[in-house]
Design an enzyme around this catalytic site. Structure first.
Site, mmCIF file in Angstrom:
data_model
loop_
_atom_site.group_PDB
_atom_site.id
_atom_site.type_symbol
_atom_site.label_atom_id
_atom_site.label_comp_id
_atom_site.label_asym_id
_atom_site.label_seq_id
_atom_site.Cartn_x
_atom_site.Cartn_y
_atom_site.Cartn_z
ATOM 1 N N SER A 1 -1.960 -79.632 3.013
ATOM 2 C CA SER A 1 -1.795 -80.324 4.294
ATOM 3 C C SER A 1 -2.360 -79.555 5.479
ATOM 4 O O SER A 1 -2.354 -80.040 6.594
ATOM 5 C CB SER A 1 -0.310 -80.612 4.548
ATOM 6 N N LYS B 1 8.463 -81.725 9.394
ATOM 7 C CA LYS B 1 7.426 -81.137 10.243
ATOM 8 C C LYS B 1 7.602 -81.560 11.702
ATOM 9 O O LYS B 1 7.372 -80.758 12.618
ATOM 10 C CB LYS B 1 6.050 -81.561 9.720
#
Length: 783
Positions: free
Chosen positions: A688, A731
């Site tokens: 990611s 996140k």
């Protein structure tokens, strides 16, 4: 033909011998004995020797574990022998009868591999000693050996006669050594001893040791016989006492009393089928056992476990949904989506009116309240609660129990827990299920799968009980930090509920409602002793406790309360002690987190990425610099293989489009690009960070800084597409903690925004993108 006649006939001994390695003990001169030969090379040596009427040499192998010995594996002193007779065996081997003649010493091996041969010299006994002394030692040897043979039934009459009839002192020592039960290396030592006096002295020492062993053996035998006689006598006396007490109508003994108690409890439980048959069999065996035997204790513990387990089917749960909601709200602040999932789960159980258990798995970083949620569910259901951890567990017996054949056997954790809570329908919390291990003792995850699976656990068999037991009424709640290490078959059977972590405002409210009152009580303080300003709590969350959970925050509060307790005891300062932002360092020293992440972006080549870890969401600062060189990419910061591949892809893509930003491709041929992720001691992996790496590379080669308060997450393909990622909620919470104002996310993850509470998303602008070109349009500061 006697041995002496054989020796007289063979007056000439060959200078070179074919060698037979002896794996067992060495053979001494003057012995007529059979030898079994199974190795094909040795059988060929025997055939060759018999055809040529040759003699063979016998050398002992130094290490009996060597399968195919060569010359270096053999001792140098052995015995020459004449083959008298050969017998073929049914299994393909041969049995030879040999007559050993004389000691020899190897001068040189002429063939070191099988078939081994050697040039030898023959050894005469060294008789340089006082004849009277030798004669006295000979008598001592025979007398001492006679003592041993008289007390040992393994010594035959033929052995005794041979020992007396041997006329040469050296041969007497050899013969006695060959029949003594001593180590093969000790026998070789006697074979190596040429001086007759020294040889006889060594043999006398071994005879004395054998006599001492026989003395100890006789002593032990006498003690055992005495114990057996005593045990039999006590048994008969106890039986007489029982008969007398039975006539008088008195209780017989404690064992009988226990037997009656077990029988009453077992009858009350009303077992049927296999369970009834086995339990009654154990009870009958218990009644016949001697209380002093070890088996008595094992059977008693087994029956005690049986009668103390809950066997009756539980009553259906009386679930009060409103009360359950109150309990969850009372015990936990925030986590609205998690509470909603649990209330839905309880509603289904109430509507279905089924008492069968299910499996919930609470997944989240440490300190977010997984264990306390499990306790709240148990309170809402009004059930008993039992918790145990399987982190690092490597033995499946911890789950399924030990078989009763082992010393100290006990049931597994599940049966132990049921025995403790005394309920067939408790709430079992299994902590750290993602940290299960496996070893030669078995795989605990497989054993746990059998226990948790609703299709299998209706007749779960613990190794200790060895009886079918219904675990389906238990509500299992598992906890984990990550799903990656949970075995897939186990995870498929669980209802996954994620706990992402807390933002700063949530931490303040949790501290105010739960942590501070709990810590005050823990440290013997009262509310009148201390007062917190809200600015101080914000400062703690921002500077001392940026983790996803509340553990660092709780530790900080505990440190403050310890110092306040010290001041209260000494009477320092006025009450209440005020904790505010300006005096926080007095209690907690300097804050480990000083600067916002966005303020650390000071140069081109730096970018902020969002990552997901076992401890929740986190931010990563990527740093890239260009060094003069012949091209290439250097990576540091403990990156895993997947992240390294992402870096290669990002650099390749930036190279392919560098001309669009007025950067010559030769730049990459003349420079080494070094990419580093700080906190190099912490391992990092995952795809990611792909678009973040590409951003750092583009910022580096263009010399433009990335905008502050901007973070990003997304996997990059080689053609520039931005692929979806996981853990967006975690996140986003990490970004909010770090004062991030804008987040670039993959377009497919736009649907995940609905799962993030509005109060978490508030103040953050999301930029969904499909391709990396869209990212590059958003990252740079306006000129």
């Amino acid at each position: 033909m006697s041995d002496n006649e054989v020796e007289k006939k063979e007056t000439v001994l060959p200078e070179e011998l074919l060698i037979i390695p002896l794996v067992g003990k060495p053979l001494f001169p003057g012995v007529f004995t059979p030898i079994m030969i199974t190795a094909s090379d040795d059988m060929q040596i025997i055939e060759s020797a018999m055809k040529a009427e040759m003699m063979i040499g016998l050398l002992m192998v130094k290490d009996e574990n060597i399968e195919i010995p060569d010359a270096q594996d053999l001792h140098r002193i052995g015995t020459v022998a004449k083959i008298v007779k050969k017998i073929n065996l049914p299994d393909g081997g041969i049995n030879i009868f040999i007559s050993t003649i004389k000691r020899f010493k190897v001068k040189e091996f002429t063939q070191r591999q099988s078939p081994i041969s050697a040039r030898v010299s023959y050894i005469e006994d060294d008789e340089t000693a006082d004849p009277d002394e030798i004669k006295a030692m000979t008598r001592s040897l025979i007398a001492e050996m006679k003592t041993i043979s008289d007390n040992n039934p393994l010594f035959s009459e033929e052995m005794r006669l041979n020992m007396v009839n041997v006329d040469h002192p050296g041969k007497i020592a050899d013969f006695i050594t060959s029949i003594l039960n001593i180590d093969r290396n000790q026998q070789q030592e006697i074979l190596d001893t040429i001086n007759i006096k020294e040889r006889m002295e060594k043999v006398l020492i071994y005879i004395k040791k054998e006599q001492e062993l026989l003395r100890i053996q006789r002593k032990l035998t006498a003690q055992i016989n005495e114990k057996i006689e005593k045990s039999q006598r006590e048994y008969f006396l106890r039986e007489e006492i029982k008969a007398i007490k039975k006539e008088l109508g008195e209780p017989i003994d404690s064992k009988s009393s226990e037997h009656l108690k077990f029988k009453e409890k077992i009858d009350a439980l009303g077992f049927e089928g296999e369970i009834k048959e086995q339990v009654e069999g154990e009870l009958e065996k218990f009644s016949l056992m001697d209380p002093s035997s070890s088996e008595f204790i094992v059977t008693r513990n087994y029956l005690d476990t049986i009668v103390n387990l809950p066997w009756d089917a539980p009553e259906p749960d009386e679930i009060d949904i409103e009360r359950g909601q109150e309990i969850l709200d009372e015990d936990h602040y925030g986590l609205e989506d998690v509470k909603e999932r649990i209330i839905e789960y309880l509603s289904v159980r109430k509507l279905k009116n089924d008492n069968k258990g299910s499996i919930i798995c609470l997944v989240g970083p440490p300190g977010v309240g997984k264990t306390s949620i499990g306790k709240s569910i148990a309170r809402a259901l009004n059930r008993e609660f039992f918790r145990f951890s399987v982190g690092g567990m490597r033995d499946e017996a911890e789950i399924k129990g030990h078989r009763r054949t082992y010393v100290g056997a006990m049931p597994g954790k599940l049966i132990q827990g049921l025995k403790i809570v005394k309920s067939k329908a408790p709430v079992f919390m299994i902590d750290e299920i993602d940290k299960l291990s496996s070893s030669i003792q078995g795989d605990p995850s497989s054993a746990l799968l059998e226990a948790l699976d609703p299709e299998q656990n209706t007749e779960f068999r613990d190794h200790y009980l060895d009886l079918p037991y219904d675990l389906s009424h238990i509500l299992f709640i598992c906890t984990a930090n990550t799903l990656d290490t949970i075995p897939r078959p186990l995870m498929d059977r669980m209802e996954i509920i994620r706990l992402a972590g807390y933002i700063e405002d949530e931490k303040i409210e949790i501290a105010r409602k739960y942590i501070i009152p709990k810590s005050l009580k823990k440290h013997g303080l009262e509310p009148k002793h201390i007062r917190y300003y809200k600015t101080a709590l914000h400062a703690i969350a921002d500077g001392y406790a940026r983790d996803a959970g509340m553990r660092s925050f709780e530790k900080a509060i505990d440190r403050i309360h310890r110092k306040v307790a010290y001041k209260v005891i000494l009477g320092k300062g006025e009450l209440p002690h005020v904790v505010e932002k300006k005096n926080l360092e007095e209690y907690l020293k300097k804050a480990p987190f000083r600067e916002e992440v966005s303020k650390q972006i000071t140069k081109p080549g730096m970018a902020v990425g969002l990552a997901w870890t076992n401890f929740g969401g986190d931010t990563l600062i990527l740093e890239a610099i260009a060094l003069p060189g012949k091209g290439g990419l250097k990576l540091t910061g403990q990156m895993g293989d997947v992240m390294k591949e992402s870096a290669d892809i990002a650099l390749s893509y930036v190279k392919s489009i560098c001309a669009d930003y007025d950067v010559e491709p030769e730049f990459f041929e003349k420079h080494v690009i070094h990419l580093h992720i700080p906190e190099g001691a912490t391992p990092k992996d995952g795809p990611s960070a792909g678009i973040t790496m590409a951003t750092a590379f583009l910022s580096l080669i263009t010399g433009k800084k990335v905008r502050k308060h901007l973070a990003m997450t997304g996997e990059l393909s080689l053609t520039g597409k931005v692929l979806p990622i996981g853990g967006l909620k975690e996140k986003t919470i990490a970004a909010r903690r770090m004062k991030i104002a804008e987040i670039i996310i993959p377009k497919p993850n736009e649907r995940d925004l609905d799962d993030i509470p509005e109060y978490v998303r508030e103040g953050i602008q999301f930029h969904p993108v499909k391709e990396i070109g869209e990212v590059f349009k958003l990252i740079f500061e306006e000129e």
